[in-house]
Design a protein around this motif. Structure first.
Motif, mmCIF file in Angstrom:
data_model
loop_
_atom_site.group_PDB
_atom_site.id
_atom_site.type_symbol
_atom_site.label_atom_id
_atom_site.label_comp_id
_atom_site.label_asym_id
_atom_site.label_seq_id
_atom_site.Cartn_x
_atom_site.Cartn_y
_atom_site.Cartn_z
ATOM 1 N N ASP A 120 17.276 2.728 -4.029
ATOM 2 C CA ASP A 120 16.328 2.791 -5.144
ATOM 3 C C ASP A 120 14.912 2.360 -4.783
ATOM 4 N N VAL A 121 14.707 1.884 -3.567
ATOM 5 C CA VAL A 121 13.396 1.302 -3.235
ATOM 6 C C VAL A 121 12.773 1.940 -1.995
ATOM 7 N N GLY A 122 13.237 3.130 -1.619
ATOM 8 C CA GLY A 122 12.712 3.778 -0.425
ATOM 9 C C GLY A 122 11.211 3.962 -0.465
ATOM 10 N N THR A 123 10.683 4.381 -1.622
ATOM 11 C CA THR A 123 9.240 4.593 -1.748
ATOM 12 C C THR A 123 8.481 3.290 -1.539
ATOM 13 N N LEU A 124 9.000 2.205 -2.097
ATOM 14 C CA LEU A 124 8.364 0.900 -1.921
ATOM 15 C C LEU A 124 8.408 0.454 -0.466
ATOM 16 N N ILE A 125 9.538 0.683 0.172
ATOM 17 C CA ILE A 125 9.696 0.289 1.573
ATOM 18 C C ILE A 125 8.692 1.035 2.449
ATOM 19 N N LYS A 126 8.504 2.326 2.186
ATOM 20 C CA LYS A 126 7.561 3.108 2.981
ATOM 21 C C LYS A 126 6.132 2.600 2.808
ATOM 22 N N LYS A 127 5.824 2.111 1.621
ATOM 23 C CA LYS A 127 4.506 1.506 1.401
ATOM 24 C C LYS A 127 4.407 0.161 2.109
ATOM 25 N N ASP A 128 5.476 -0.625 2.026
ATOM 26 C CA ASP A 128 5.480 -1.947 2.654
ATOM 27 C C ASP A 128 5.225 -1.877 4.153
ATOM 28 N N PHE A 129 5.786 -0.838 4.803
ATOM 29 C CA PHE A 129 5.709 -0.746 6.261
ATOM 30 C C PHE A 129 4.806 0.386 6.746
ATOM 31 N N GLY A 130 4.045 0.974 5.854
ATOM 32 C CA GLY A 130 3.198 2.098 6.221
ATOM 33 C C GLY A 130 1.899 1.697 6.893
ATOM 34 N N LEU A 131 1.183 2.697 7.376
ATOM 35 C CA LEU A 131 -0.079 2.487 8.087
ATOM 36 C C LEU A 131 -1.085 1.714 7.247
ATOM 37 N N GLU A 132 -1.193 2.015 5.960
ATOM 38 C CA GLU A 132 -2.188 1.343 5.125
ATOM 39 C C GLU A 132 -1.888 -0.147 4.991
ATOM 40 N N SER A 133 -0.611 -0.515 4.973
ATOM 41 C CA SER A 133 -0.261 -1.942 4.933
ATOM 42 C C SER A 133 -0.717 -2.643 6.197
ATOM 43 N N VAL A 134 -0.546 -1.984 7.339
ATOM 44 C CA VAL A 134 -1.000 -2.556 8.611
ATOM 45 C C VAL A 134 -2.519 -2.704 8.601
ATOM 46 N N ARG A 135 -3.207 -1.694 8.127
ATOM 47 C CA ARG A 135 -4.667 -1.756 8.086
ATOM 48 C C ARG A 135 -5.163 -2.856 7.156
ATOM 49 N N ARG A 136 -4.540 -2.979 5.986
ATOM 50 C CA ARG A 136 -4.943 -4.030 5.046
ATOM 51 C C ARG A 136 -4.745 -5.409 5.636
ATOM 52 N N ASN A 137 -3.715 -5.544 6.457
ATOM 53 C CA ASN A 137 -3.394 -6.859 7.007
ATOM 54 C C ASN A 137 -4.249 -7.227 8.211
ATOM 55 N N ALA A 138 -5.216 -6.378 8.551
ATOM 56 C CA ALA A 138 -6.135 -6.694 9.645
ATOM 57 C C ALA A 138 -6.919 -7.969 9.338
ATOM 58 N N VAL A 139 -7.134 -8.257 8.056
ATOM 59 C CA VAL A 139 -7.880 -9.464 7.673
ATOM 60 C C VAL A 139 -7.121 -10.727 8.059
ATOM 61 N N ASN A 140 -5.813 -10.593 8.308
ATOM 62 C CA ASN A 140 -4.991 -11.740 8.710
ATOM 63 C C ASN A 140 -4.770 -11.797 10.217
ATOM 64 N N GLY A 141 -5.558 -10.987 10.947
ATOM 65 C CA GLY A 141 -5.472 -11.029 12.400
ATOM 66 C C GLY A 141 -4.536 -10.018 13.004
ATOM 67 N N TYR A 142 -4.050 -9.083 12.207
ATOM 68 C CA TYR A 142 -3.151 -8.061 12.717
ATOM 69 C C TYR A 142 -3.904 -6.729 12.774
ATOM 70 N N GLY A 143 -3.463 -5.716 12.068
ATOM 71 C CA GLY A 143 -4.136 -4.426 12.141
ATOM 72 C C GLY A 143 -3.872 -3.721 13.459
ATOM 73 N N LEU A 144 -4.609 -2.643 13.698
ATOM 74 C CA LEU A 144 -4.451 -1.860 14.926
ATOM 75 C C LEU A 144 -5.596 -2.142 15.881
ATOM 76 N N SER A 145 -5.247 -2.302 17.141
ATOM 77 C CA SER A 145 -6.254 -2.508 18.179
ATOM 78 C C SER A 145 -7.048 -1.215 18.391
ATOM 79 N N ALA A 146 -8.163 -1.329 19.092
ATOM 80 C CA ALA A 146 -8.979 -0.147 19.397
ATOM 81 C C ALA A 146 -8.164 0.865 20.198
ATOM 82 N N CYS A 147 -7.349 0.368 21.120
ATOM 83 C CA CYS A 147 -6.510 1.253 21.928
ATOM 84 C C CYS A 147 -5.514 2.002 21.053
ATOM 85 N N ALA A 148 -4.873 1.286 20.135
ATOM 86 C CA ALA A 148 -3.900 1.925 19.244
ATOM 87 C C ALA A 148 -4.576 2.951 18.341
ATOM 88 N N GLN A 149 -5.772 2.657 17.904
ATOM 89 C CA GLN A 149 -6.490 3.596 17.041
ATOM 90 C C GLN A 149 -6.858 4.869 17.796
#
Length: 294
Positions: A120-149
């Protein structure tokens, strides 16, 4: 209350978190134990932070109550005389266990490797682990490196196919009995040929935890293969890049399972080996969008 033990690498933790989300959506009180599963596995630790995935953490008192692990003298004497009385369940097989949704007041240990554990939560899971979640979390020191981008831009602008070859720990004698001789050279040859037949202009991107081997392997191939080399070897970056490829060739690994699950290309081709683990019935790990290579 239900307490889920977190353990294993990133892919397995994602399965545990997905079950957590499902049970929570069902109105149950669920918490995670993100300590006990790593005490004997020093190579692992909680790995969901780069996605900003939040969960309620069980207290030590709550865990001790569920597992009958109180250090109190009276509790130790009782356990010595009458044994431990744990309110727990250890996953005994790899088949989907539907009754898990009816349980309560229990401590759960397992990997729960099936999409059926979070219907019942597949859509939520895809948001939780999707690219935009990684990008948003760049403010916490994560995100994608220049190489990964840079890799990301290439993958999104080509007919990209991720090829996941897991070596490293899979080559240890104790793991060979479980995972060995499944994703063979013949499997990868067949899977790559299948993708190339469907998409002649595709580019293969090799993801492996053995770069030296990967370079030698590529040298022996005649098709277009690029070895993905991320300088910091961050698992979440590799998984995110794999998920942004147009198509996926899986290893028998939860890591590439999740990359293909998060791949939102409506026309994606996902190939998987006909066997997942030696000696276990892993039928429920397979999804309907997978093409089995025998």
């Amino acid at each position: 209350m239900i307490i889920l033990q977190m353990a294993g690498g990133l892919g397995n933790q994602m399965f545990q978190y997905a079950l957590y989300r499902q049970l929570t959506a069902m109105g149950k009180t669920v918490k995670m134990d993100d300590e006990a599963g790593f005490r004997e596995d020093r190579q692992r630790d909680p790995a969901l932070a780069p996605f900003g995935a939040a969960y309620e953490k069980a207290s030590r008192e709550e865990i001790m109550r569920m597992t009958d692990a109180s250090p109190a003298f009276s509790a130790r004497v009782r356990r010595k005389l009458f044994g431990r009385h744990k309110k727990s369940y250890f996953e005994e097989s790899k088949r989907f266990l539907p009754e898990i949704f009816t349980w309560d007041d229990i401590y759960l240990e397992g990997y729960w490797q099936s999409e059926k554990y979070f219907p019942d939560v597949g859509t939520l899971i895809k948001k939780d682990f999707g690219l935009e979640s990684v990008r948003r979390n760049a403010v916490n020191g994560y995100g994608l490196s220049a190489c990964a981008q840079d890799y990301l831009q290439q993958m999104e602008n080509t007919c990209s196919v991720s090829v996941h070859v897991r070596r490293g720990d899979y080559l240890l004698p104790e793991n060979q009995a479980l995972f060995g001789h499944i994703c063979t050279e013949a499997y990868y040859e067949s899977a790559m040929r299948y993708l190339a037949d469907k998409h002649p202009a595709c580019t293969f991107y090799l993801f492996t935890n053995d770069r030296e081997w990967g370079r030698d392997w590529i040298d022996k191939k005649t098709c277009d293969i690029i070895l993905v080399e991320l300088p910091d070897e961050k698992d979440y970056e590799a998984l995110t890049l794999m998920s942004r490829c147009k198509h996926n060739i899986l290893a028998n690994s939860s890591f590439s399972w999740w990359a293909s699950y998060l791949n939102e290309n409506p026309d994606k081709i996902v190939t998987a080996p006909a066997k997942w683990m030696n000696g276990w019935d892993c039928t429920d790990i397979y999804r309907t969008d997978m093409t089995i290579i025998r």
